[in-house]
Design an enzyme around this catalytic site. Structure first.
Site, PDB file in Angstrom:
ATOM      1  N   VAL A 129       0.830  -1.357  -0.020  1.00 61.43           N
ATOM      2  CA  VAL A 129       0.054  -0.052  -0.003  1.00 61.43           C
ATOM      3  C   VAL A 129       0.799   1.231  -0.035  1.00 61.43           C
ATOM      4  O   VAL A 129       0.295   2.569  -0.346  1.00 61.43           O
ATOM      5  CB  VAL A 129      -1.061  -0.002   0.989  1.00 61.43           C
ATOM      6  CG1 VAL A 129      -1.898  -1.120   1.017  1.00 61.43           C
ATOM      7  CG2 VAL A 129      -0.368   0.052   2.672  1.00 61.43           C
ATOM      8  N   TYR A 170       5.747   4.690  15.352  1.00 60.78           N
ATOM      9  CA  TYR A 170       4.229   4.006  15.112  1.00 60.78           C
ATOM     10  C   TYR A 170       3.460   5.147  16.020  1.00 60.78           C
ATOM     11  O   TYR A 170       2.285   5.155  15.316  1.00 60.78           O
ATOM     12  CB  TYR A 170       4.353   2.611  16.162  1.00 60.78           C
ATOM     13  CG  TYR A 170       3.136   2.142  16.181  1.00 60.78           C
ATOM     14  CD1 TYR A 170       2.710   1.348  14.977  1.00 60.78           C
ATOM     15  CD2 TYR A 170       2.344   1.894  17.243  1.00 60.78           C
ATOM     16  CE1 TYR A 170       1.460   0.604  15.000  1.00 60.78           C
ATOM     17  CE2 TYR A 170       1.236   1.127  17.287  1.00 60.78           C
ATOM     18  CZ  TYR A 170       0.555   0.480  16.173  1.00 60.78           C
ATOM     19  OH  TYR A 170      -0.486   0.203  16.107  1.00 60.78           O
ATOM     20  N   LYS A 205      -0.284   6.658  14.111  1.00 65.60           N
ATOM     21  CA  LYS A 205      -1.421   6.251  14.463  1.00 65.60           C
ATOM     22  C   LYS A 205      -2.422   7.750  14.965  1.00 65.60           C
ATOM     23  O   LYS A 205      -3.390   7.787  14.935  1.00 65.60           O
ATOM     24  CB  LYS A 205      -1.479   5.135  15.727  1.00 65.60           C
ATOM     25  CG  LYS A 205      -0.822   4.196  15.209  1.00 65.60           C
ATOM     26  CD  LYS A 205      -1.931   3.318  14.499  1.00 65.60           C
ATOM     27  CE  LYS A 205      -1.289   2.374  13.425  1.00 65.60           C
ATOM     28  NZ  LYS A 205      -2.316   1.553  12.392  1.00 65.60           N
TER      29      LYS A 205
HETATM   30  P1  NAD Z   1      -0.597  -7.811  11.913  1.00 64.51           P
HETATM   31  O1  NAD Z   1       1.009  -7.685  11.861  1.00 64.51           O
HETATM   32  O2  NAD Z   1      -1.019  -9.325  12.147  1.00 64.51           O
HETATM   33  O3  NAD Z   1      -1.300  -7.230  10.700  1.00 64.51           O
HETATM   34  C1  NAD Z   1      -0.468  -6.089   9.933  1.00 64.51           C
HETATM   35  C2  NAD Z   1      -1.030  -6.550   8.390  1.00 64.51           C
HETATM   36  O4  NAD Z   1      -0.652  -5.329   7.668  1.00 64.51           O
HETATM   37  C3  NAD Z   1      -0.531  -7.855   7.789  1.00 64.51           C
HETATM   38  O5  NAD Z   1      -1.524  -8.358   6.974  1.00 64.51           O
HETATM   39  C4  NAD Z   1       0.786  -7.274   6.815  1.00 64.51           C
HETATM   40  O6  NAD Z   1       0.675  -7.987   5.918  1.00 64.51           O
HETATM   41  C5  NAD Z   1      -0.201  -6.097   6.382  1.00 64.51           C
HETATM   42  N1  NAD Z   1       0.801  -4.989   5.851  1.00 64.51           N
HETATM   43  C6  NAD Z   1       2.056  -4.610   6.539  1.00 64.51           C
HETATM   44  N2  NAD Z   1       2.622  -3.840   5.548  1.00 64.51           N
HETATM   45  C7  NAD Z   1       2.115  -3.742   4.272  1.00 64.51           C
HETATM   46  C8  NAD Z   1       1.805  -2.970   3.099  1.00 64.51           C
HETATM   47  N3  NAD Z   1       2.966  -2.412   2.923  1.00 64.51           N
HETATM   48  N4  NAD Z   1       1.023  -3.231   2.285  1.00 64.51           N
HETATM   49  C9  NAD Z   1      -0.083  -4.046   2.488  1.00 64.51           C
HETATM   50  N5  NAD Z   1      -0.158  -4.531   3.578  1.00 64.51           N
HETATM   51  C10 NAD Z   1       0.912  -4.454   4.630  1.00 64.51           C
HETATM   52  O7  NAD Z   1      -1.155  -7.008  13.135  1.00 64.51           O
HETATM   53  P2  NAD Z   1      -2.553  -6.777  13.614  1.00 64.51           P
HETATM   54  O8  NAD Z   1      -2.373  -6.587  14.939  1.00 64.51           O
HETATM   55  O9  NAD Z   1      -3.504  -7.520  12.942  1.00 64.51           O
HETATM   56  O10 NAD Z   1      -2.617  -5.062  13.036  1.00 64.51           O
HETATM   57  C11 NAD Z   1      -3.548  -4.727  12.204  1.00 64.51           C
HETATM   58  C12 NAD Z   1      -3.892  -3.210  12.337  1.00 64.51           C
HETATM   59  O11 NAD Z   1      -4.241  -2.856  13.534  1.00 64.51           O
HETATM   60  C13 NAD Z   1      -2.458  -2.329  12.240  1.00 64.51           C
HETATM   61  O12 NAD Z   1      -2.690  -1.098  11.514  1.00 64.51           O
HETATM   62  C14 NAD Z   1      -2.249  -2.018  13.646  1.00 64.51           C
HETATM   63  O13 NAD Z   1      -1.249  -0.876  13.820  1.00 64.51           O
HETATM   64  C15 NAD Z   1      -3.450  -1.748  14.328  1.00 64.51           C
HETATM   65  N6  NAD Z   1      -3.426  -2.073  15.783  1.00 64.51           N
HETATM   66  C16 NAD Z   1      -3.264  -3.412  16.367  1.00 64.51           C
HETATM   67  C17 NAD Z   1      -3.248  -3.496  17.706  1.00 64.51           C
HETATM   68  C18 NAD Z   1      -3.078  -4.929  18.357  1.00 64.51           C
HETATM   69  O14 NAD Z   1      -2.910  -4.959  19.525  1.00 64.51           O
HETATM   70  N7  NAD Z   1      -2.998  -5.879  17.557  1.00 64.51           N
HETATM   71  C19 NAD Z   1      -3.611  -2.668  18.415  1.00 64.51           C
HETATM   72  C20 NAD Z   1      -3.869  -1.419  17.928  1.00 64.51           C
HETATM   73  C21 NAD Z   1      -3.832  -1.071  16.432  1.00 64.51           C
END
Ligand code: NAD
Length: 250
Positions: free
Chosen positions: A66, A157, A161
């Protein structure tokens, strides 16, 4: 199958696993056709596609980084050629790196900005004409509780956010006239690979500090996205929805 989103076309970036995977599955379970974007996780994307199809849903998987303009263009072309448009964009792709500021190289800083912020910008910019052409729709961005609380070793990060919040509020102002709502969901600690790899020695403290007494599940974030994507959220725009078990209130 529940038909809250029947006839809708959705794109979930980073949609193959973790929170994005749960969002893709839940949108499909609610009747939307879902383009699941993935970057590296083809194995997860294929598995998810099989699961969605098995449950009677419709989805496609598509590899694209992306943060690359040309790949975002290909992603939008794919959705237009296949289904003729787009109603719902969920910007979920994200990465997290762990370092104190003095150890963060410009390269690492830019990598996090490129995926988390530039990715959201590029996908939104490319998706808006498609959503406008459908007479309106939804953009939902996945930020984090860390945007409000800060987070040790995560200045890059948390900067991205927090940036997602400003982006959401300004875009909501800009797109209201086109019947496009723009909202942000801020998850707390949700059990995915991102958290799993960082929880050793900290899980108990995290749980004690969470009023609901546990970490969250990806499906719990996905449910809030389905709500915001549905007609039930028709008068909600520029809102932040915390999904964090009460760690941060208000
Ligand atoms: P994750 O690492 O399992 O998922 C991240 C996803 O983003 C993966 O599928 C990865 O392949 C994809 N990704 C990374 N770089 C990319 C790129 N350049 N192009 C396309 N896709 C890309 O982690 P998650 O916990 O499922 O995180 C998903 C979202 O939720 C993220 O934005 C993260 O910041 C946010 N988030 C997660 C948490 C948590 O506790 N897990 C808390 C707050 C926010």
């Amino acid at each position: 199958m529940i038909n809250l989103l029947k006839g809708k076309i959705a794109l979930v970036t980073g949609g193959s696993r973790g929170i994005g995977g749960a969002i893709s599955a839940e949108l499909a379970r609610n009747g939307a056709k879902v383009l699941v974007n993935y970057c590296n996780s083809e194995k997860y994307a294929t598995k998810l596609l099989t699961e969605i199809n098995k449950n009677g849903g419709e989805a496609l998987i598509f590899k694209a980084d992306v943060s690359e303009t040309s790949q975002v263009s290909q992603l939008m072309d794919k959705i237009t050629r296949t289904w003729g448009g787009l109603d719902i964009l969920v910007n979920c792709a994200g990465i997290m790196k762990d370092n104190y500021i003095e150890d963060i190289t410009l390269e690492e800083w830019e990598k996090v900005i490129n995926v988390n912020l530039n990715g959201m910008f590029l996908c939104s910019k490319a998706a808006i004409p498609l959503i406008k052409a459908r007479g309106g729709g939804r953009i939902i961005n996945i930020s984090s509780q860390a945007a409000f609380t800060g987070s040790l070793k995560h200045v890059h990060y948390t900067t991205t956010k927090a940036g997602m919040l400003g982006f959401t509020y300004s875009l909501a102002k800009e797109l209201g006239q086109y019947n496009i709502t723009v909202n942000v969901v801020s998850p707390g600690r949700i059990l995915t690979d991102m958290i799993e790899s960082r929880k050793d020695g900290r899980e108990e403290e995290w749980i004690v500090n969470t009023p609901l007494g546990r970490l969250g599940k990806p499906e719990e974030v996905a449910n809030s996205v389905v709500f915001l994507a549905s007609d039930k959220a028709s008068y909600i725009t520029g809102a932040n929805l915390n999904v964090n078990g009460g760690i941060l209130m208000g």
